[in-house]
Motif scaffolding. Structure first.
Motif, PDB file in Angstrom:
ATOM      1  N   PRO A 276       0.841  -1.140   0.105  1.00 27.64           N
ATOM      2  CA  PRO A 276       0.031   0.053  -0.077  1.00 27.64           C
ATOM      3  C   PRO A 276       0.857   1.206  -0.016  1.00 27.64           C
ATOM      4  O   PRO A 276       2.076   1.191   0.534  1.00 27.64           O
ATOM      5  N   LEU A 277       0.472   2.251  -0.792  1.00 28.72           N
ATOM      6  CA  LEU A 277       1.378   3.212  -0.896  1.00 28.72           C
ATOM      7  C   LEU A 277       1.933   4.322   0.199  1.00 28.72           C
ATOM      8  O   LEU A 277       3.154   4.374   0.280  1.00 28.72           O
ATOM      9  N   LYS A 278       1.082   4.604   1.035  1.00 32.78           N
ATOM     10  CA  LYS A 278       1.294   5.493   2.253  1.00 32.78           C
ATOM     11  C   LYS A 278       2.376   4.559   3.238  1.00 32.78           C
ATOM     12  O   LYS A 278       3.384   4.964   3.563  1.00 32.78           O
ATOM     13  N   LEU A 279       1.851   3.284   3.315  1.00 34.37           N
ATOM     14  CA  LEU A 279       2.640   2.553   4.198  1.00 34.37           C
ATOM     15  C   LEU A 279       4.162   2.254   3.652  1.00 34.37           C
ATOM     16  O   LEU A 279       5.116   2.250   4.353  1.00 34.37           O
ATOM     17  N   VAL A 280       4.387   2.137   2.404  1.00 35.31           N
ATOM     18  CA  VAL A 280       5.688   1.741   1.726  1.00 35.31           C
ATOM     19  C   VAL A 280       6.375   3.203   1.761  1.00 35.31           C
ATOM     20  O   VAL A 280       7.457   3.234   2.117  1.00 35.31           O
ATOM     21  N   LEU A 281       5.813   4.389   1.621  1.00 38.39           N
ATOM     22  CA  LEU A 281       6.462   5.479   1.433  1.00 38.39           C
ATOM     23  C   LEU A 281       6.983   6.190   3.072  1.00 38.39           C
ATOM     24  O   LEU A 281       8.043   6.261   2.902  1.00 38.39           O
ATOM     25  N   GLN A 282       6.371   5.392   3.975  1.00 40.00           N
ATOM     26  CA  GLN A 282       6.486   5.884   5.287  1.00 40.00           C
ATOM     27  C   GLN A 282       7.447   4.751   6.085  1.00 40.00           C
ATOM     28  O   GLN A 282       8.428   5.518   6.715  1.00 40.00           O
ATOM     29  N   TYR A 283       7.354   3.968   5.547  1.00 43.43           N
ATOM     30  CA  TYR A 283       8.225   2.470   6.165  1.00 43.43           C
ATOM     31  C   TYR A 283       8.890   1.935   5.174  1.00 43.43           C
ATOM     32  O   TYR A 283       9.245   0.774   5.490  1.00 43.43           O
ATOM     33  N   GLU A 284       9.481   2.588   4.073  1.00 41.92           N
ATOM     34  CA  GLU A 284      10.483   1.703   3.164  1.00 41.92           C
ATOM     35  C   GLU A 284      11.715   1.372   3.373  1.00 41.92           C
ATOM     36  O   GLU A 284      12.262   0.355   3.607  1.00 41.92           O
ATOM     37  N   TRP A 285      12.058   2.052   4.628  1.00 44.01           N
ATOM     38  CA  TRP A 285      13.394   1.887   5.220  1.00 44.01           C
ATOM     39  C   TRP A 285      13.368   0.705   6.096  1.00 44.01           C
ATOM     40  O   TRP A 285      14.449   0.025   6.150  1.00 44.01           O
ATOM     41  N   LEU A 286      12.262   0.639   6.816  1.00 43.73           N
ATOM     42  CA  LEU A 286      12.144  -0.588   7.747  1.00 43.73           C
ATOM     43  C   LEU A 286      11.744  -2.002   7.159  1.00 43.73           C
ATOM     44  O   LEU A 286      12.382  -2.725   7.214  1.00 43.73           O
ATOM     45  N   MET A 287      10.990  -1.807   5.918  1.00 48.31           N
ATOM     46  CA  MET A 287      10.704  -2.824   5.030  1.00 48.31           C
ATOM     47  C   MET A 287      12.060  -3.407   4.355  1.00 48.31           C
ATOM     48  O   MET A 287      12.388  -4.611   4.185  1.00 48.31           O
ATOM     49  N   THR A 288      12.741  -2.335   3.985  1.00 52.28           N
ATOM     50  CA  THR A 288      14.203  -2.756   3.527  1.00 52.28           C
ATOM     51  C   THR A 288      15.322  -3.325   4.303  1.00 52.28           C
ATOM     52  O   THR A 288      15.999  -4.311   3.847  1.00 52.28           O
ATOM     53  N   LYS A 289      15.137  -2.759   5.427  1.00 48.16           N
ATOM     54  CA  LYS A 289      15.818  -3.378   6.579  1.00 48.16           C
ATOM     55  C   LYS A 289      15.752  -4.714   6.795  1.00 48.16           C
ATOM     56  O   LYS A 289      16.338  -5.704   7.078  1.00 48.16           O
ATOM     57  N   ILE A 290      14.167  -5.011   6.968  1.00 46.09           N
ATOM     58  CA  ILE A 290      13.772  -6.240   7.419  1.00 46.09           C
ATOM     59  C   ILE A 290      14.220  -7.366   6.238  1.00 46.09           C
ATOM     60  O   ILE A 290      14.762  -8.355   6.473  1.00 46.09           O
ATOM     61  N   SER A 291      14.140  -6.936   4.914  1.00 44.39           N
ATOM     62  CA  SER A 291      14.426  -7.865   3.661  1.00 44.39           C
ATOM     63  C   SER A 291      16.006  -7.824   3.928  1.00 44.39           C
ATOM     64  O   SER A 291      16.567  -9.117   3.619  1.00 44.39           O
ATOM     65  N   HIS A 292      16.859  -7.090   4.088  1.00 47.01           N
ATOM     66  CA  HIS A 292      18.349  -7.366   4.388  1.00 47.01           C
ATOM     67  C   HIS A 292      18.516  -8.396   5.530  1.00 47.01           C
ATOM     68  O   HIS A 292      19.403  -9.301   5.068  1.00 47.01           O
TER      69      HIS A 292
END
Length: 244
Positions: free
Chosen positions: A128-144
């Motif tokens: 979802p757009l707003k969630l990704v824009l606001q927490y992209e850093w966290l989602m990318t960190k979890i993926s890493h």
């Protein structure tokens, strides 16, 4: 003086680095899937005429194989899952503790890798757009972190398998066997997922540095919505932040 809020089609797209890291993750997951499912971790030489033919993490193939410690003269033929009824009587022989641990490591790595693919897909398509824009850093960190753990588990699994593949108390006549291409695919998957994890770490740092801009963008998008009714505290924050 008010600042025009951005349209939804003007949101920042995924960076090239994130796209490249996702592609590397996808390729690594394909190699891992092939290694996970294929029965070619070890195979015997064709000229050896061995009763053992090949094996993977979940499957063994025999031709006229007799297990010497089994009290009945049962002949094992064909390829069967290690947990099938056909191998019920010799499962303890086929699945020693170290091989069970390898299965657990690769299975956990498999789950983490394909879970990360789903998470990266959400970041790439911005949904979802707003969630990704606001927490992209966290989602990318979890993926890493997930890919780093997956790569480490694969490394541990293939290392244990390498050191135990020629044990005489596991497979008879080990000198007639050779580690095969499924094992090699696991090594390639480990390297690719490790590289993807390093790329995602860099992208997580970039996204973390831009988190305030992303949060401000989400606030401006919310202001543009017809149902938006700012509270008194939000109005003060907007004035103090220079948005109005």
């Amino acid at each position: 003086m008010s600042v025009d809020a951005p349209e939804k089609n003007e949101y920042p797209r995924a960076s090239r680095g994130l796209v490249f890291a996702s592609i590397v993750t996808y390729v690594g997951s394909i190699f891992l899937l092939m290694s996970f499912c294929s029965p070619y971790w070890i195979e015997s030489y064709d000229e050896s005429f061995s009763s053992f033919k090949k094996m993977g993490l979940w499957e063994y193939c025999f031709k006229d194989f007799y297990y010497p410690n089994y009290q009945f003269p049962k002949k094992f033929n064909g390829c069967h899952n290690i947990f099938s009824y056909e191998y019920y009587m010799i499962r303890e022989y086929l699945l020693p503790g170290w091989l069970l641990f390898v299965q657990i490591c690769i299975t956990l790595a498999f789950i983490l890798t394909f879970g990360t693919l789903g998470l990266l897909a959400l970041v790439l398509v911005r949904w979802p757009l707003k969630l990704v824009l606001q927490y992209e850093w966290l989602m990318t960190k979890i993926s890493h972190i997930a890919l780093a753990v997956a790569s480490s588990l694969i490394f541990l699994g293939i290392l244990i398998f390498w050191f135990n593949a020629y044990r005489r108390d596991w497979m008879m006549y080990p000198k007639f066997n050779i580690i095969s291409w499924s094992f090699g695919l696991g090594v390639v998957a480990m390297a690719l997922l490790g590289a993807a994890s390093a790329l995602l770490y860099r992208e997580a740092l970039r996204a973390y540095g831009n988190r305030h801009q992303a949060k401000n963008l989400v606030m401006q998008m919310e202001m543009q919505e017809p149902s938006f009714h700012p509270s008194r505290s939000l109005s003060r924050s907007l004035h103090s932040g220079g948005y109005i």
